[in-house]
Design a protein around this motif. Structure first.
Motif, short mmCIF file in Angstrom:
data_model
loop_
_atom_site.label_atom_id
_atom_site.label_comp_id
_atom_site.label_asym_id
_atom_site.label_seq_id
_atom_site.Cartn_x
_atom_site.Cartn_y
_atom_site.Cartn_z
N VAL A 1 64.24 8.96 29.82
CA VAL A 1 63.14 9.79 29.31
C VAL A 1 63.70 10.86 28.38
N ALA A 2 64.85 11.43 28.74
CA ALA A 2 65.46 12.49 27.94
C ALA A 2 65.90 11.99 26.56
N GLN A 3 66.04 10.67 26.41
CA GLN A 3 66.47 10.12 25.13
C GLN A 3 65.30 9.80 24.19
N LEU A 4 64.08 10.03 24.67
CA LEU A 4 62.90 9.85 23.81
C LEU A 4 62.71 11.07 22.92
N SER A 5 62.16 10.84 21.74
CA SER A 5 61.79 11.95 20.88
C SER A 5 60.62 12.69 21.52
N ALA A 6 60.23 13.82 20.95
CA ALA A 6 59.20 14.67 21.54
C ALA A 6 57.89 13.93 21.78
N ASP A 7 57.58 12.95 20.95
CA ASP A 7 56.35 12.17 21.11
C ASP A 7 56.68 10.69 21.31
N GLY A 8 57.88 10.43 21.82
CA GLY A 8 58.34 9.04 21.96
C GLY A 8 57.63 8.28 23.06
N GLN A 9 57.63 6.95 22.93
CA GLN A 9 56.93 6.08 23.89
C GLN A 9 57.91 5.11 24.52
N LEU A 10 57.67 4.78 25.78
CA LEU A 10 58.51 3.85 26.54
C LEU A 10 57.63 2.75 27.12
N ALA A 11 58.13 1.52 27.12
CA ALA A 11 57.43 0.40 27.73
C ALA A 11 58.38 -0.31 28.69
N CYS A 12 57.84 -0.75 29.81
CA CYS A 12 58.65 -1.44 30.82
C CYS A 12 57.70 -2.15 31.78
N ALA A 13 58.28 -2.78 32.78
CA ALA A 13 57.50 -3.30 33.90
C ALA A 13 57.89 -2.49 35.14
N ILE A 14 56.91 -2.15 35.95
CA ILE A 14 57.15 -1.36 37.16
C ILE A 14 56.91 -2.23 38.39
N VAL A 15 57.86 -2.19 39.32
CA VAL A 15 57.72 -2.91 40.58
C VAL A 15 57.25 -1.94 41.65
N GLY B 1 56.33 16.80 25.38
CA GLY B 1 57.11 17.96 25.76
C GLY B 1 58.03 17.62 26.92
N SER B 2 57.87 18.33 28.03
CA SER B 2 58.71 18.07 29.20
C SER B 2 58.07 17.11 30.19
N SER B 3 56.86 16.65 29.89
CA SER B 3 56.16 15.76 30.82
C SER B 3 56.25 14.30 30.40
N PHE B 4 56.22 13.40 31.38
CA PHE B 4 56.25 11.97 31.13
C PHE B 4 55.69 11.24 32.34
N ALA B 5 54.83 10.28 32.08
CA ALA B 5 54.30 9.45 33.17
C ALA B 5 53.93 8.10 32.58
N VAL B 6 54.06 7.05 33.40
CA VAL B 6 53.71 5.71 32.93
C VAL B 6 52.36 5.30 33.49
N VAL B 7 51.66 4.49 32.71
CA VAL B 7 50.36 3.95 33.13
C VAL B 7 50.43 2.44 32.96
N ASP B 8 50.13 1.71 34.03
CA ASP B 8 50.22 0.25 33.93
C ASP B 8 49.00 -0.31 33.23
N PHE B 9 49.18 -1.50 32.61
CA PHE B 9 48.07 -2.08 31.86
C PHE B 9 47.90 -3.58 32.06
N ALA B 10 48.81 -4.25 32.78
CA ALA B 10 48.64 -5.69 32.99
C ALA B 10 49.60 -6.19 34.05
N ASP B 11 49.16 -7.18 34.83
CA ASP B 11 50.05 -7.89 35.73
C ASP B 11 50.83 -8.90 34.92
N ALA B 12 52.11 -9.05 35.22
CA ALA B 12 52.92 -10.03 34.50
C ALA B 12 54.23 -10.25 35.22
N GLU B 13 54.78 -11.45 35.05
CA GLU B 13 56.11 -11.73 35.59
C GLU B 13 57.13 -11.00 34.73
N ALA B 14 58.10 -10.35 35.38
CA ALA B 14 59.18 -9.69 34.65
C ALA B 14 60.44 -9.71 35.51
N VAL B 15 61.56 -9.85 34.86
CA VAL B 15 62.85 -9.90 35.54
C VAL B 15 63.19 -8.51 36.06
#
Length: 203
Positions: free
Chosen positions: A148-162, A176-190
């Motif tokens: 998260v610290a490597q993102l720019s001030a308005d940077g975005q991250l995508a991943c799969a959450i288990v 700013g100093s806040s970050f949270a992920v929101v899921d959007f689809a079920d999918a198989e991921a390694v």
């Protein structure tokens, strides 16, 4: 088979970015898997590579990249690059792509022209930060603050959450100093190694 993958797996699952569809329609996925598995390169399932790791299904890769809404000038970090398929695809969209993988054996599977840095996944590539976008190319239990610290001030991250044994694709934006992920689809991921939260001691 590549054209069929784009038509039946990507377009039918909400992937609409024409640059992404073009990239996945042109990158030879079979070059990123072991010789014995080339015949199933375009299946809609993960493909075993080595050391318990696999290549994500095409739809998973496409949905995660699509969620980032990448611009040509975006600086992208890919964590868990494996044999480099998502790196090759993203490089056709972004001018700057940095890829990290901690398994030298997987890096050795990458075809000529795909550059992957050998480093711990959860560490990312801080020397190149900040990044406009980060793709964690697989499923993790938590997104570490180091990334998260490597993102720019308005940077975005995508991943799969288990969570509770269920894998869902997710995206989050740093504000700013806040970050949270929101899921959007079920999918198989390694599931990627090295992202499990510290276990608390319980009496």
């Amino acid at each position: 088979m590549r054209a069929a993958m784009v038509a039946s797996q990507l377009r039918t699952n909400g992937v609409t970015d024409v640059r992404l569809l073009s990239a996945m329609g042109s990158v030879p996925r079979e070059d990123f898997v072991p010789e014995a598995r080339r015949a199933v390169s375009y299946s809609d399932r993960s493909i075993p590579l080595a050391q318990g790791r696999s290549l994500n299904p095409p739809m998973t890769t496409a949905r995660l990249l699509d969620a980032l809404k990448l611009r040509a000038e975006a600086k992208l970090l890919i964590v868990g690059a494996a044999s480099g398929y998502s790196t090759a695809v993203a490089s056709k969209i972004c001018d700057s792509v940095v890829a990290v993988e901690d398994d030298a054996g997987l890096i050795a599977l990458a075809p000529t022209g795909v550059t992957i840095k050998n480093a711990p996944l959860a560490s990312g590539a801080p020397e190149g930060a900040p990044y406009d976008a980060i793709l964690i190319d697989g499923a993790v239990e938590q997104v570490p603050e180091t990334l998260v610290a490597q993102l720019s001030a308005d940077g975005q991250l995508a991943c799969a959450i288990v969570k509770d044994g269920i894998t869902r694709l997710a995206t989050g934006r740093r504000g700013g100093s806040s970050f949270a992920v929101v899921d959007f689809a079920d999918a198989e991921a390694v599931v990627l190694p090295g992202f499990a939260p510290a276990r608390e001691f319980v009496f």
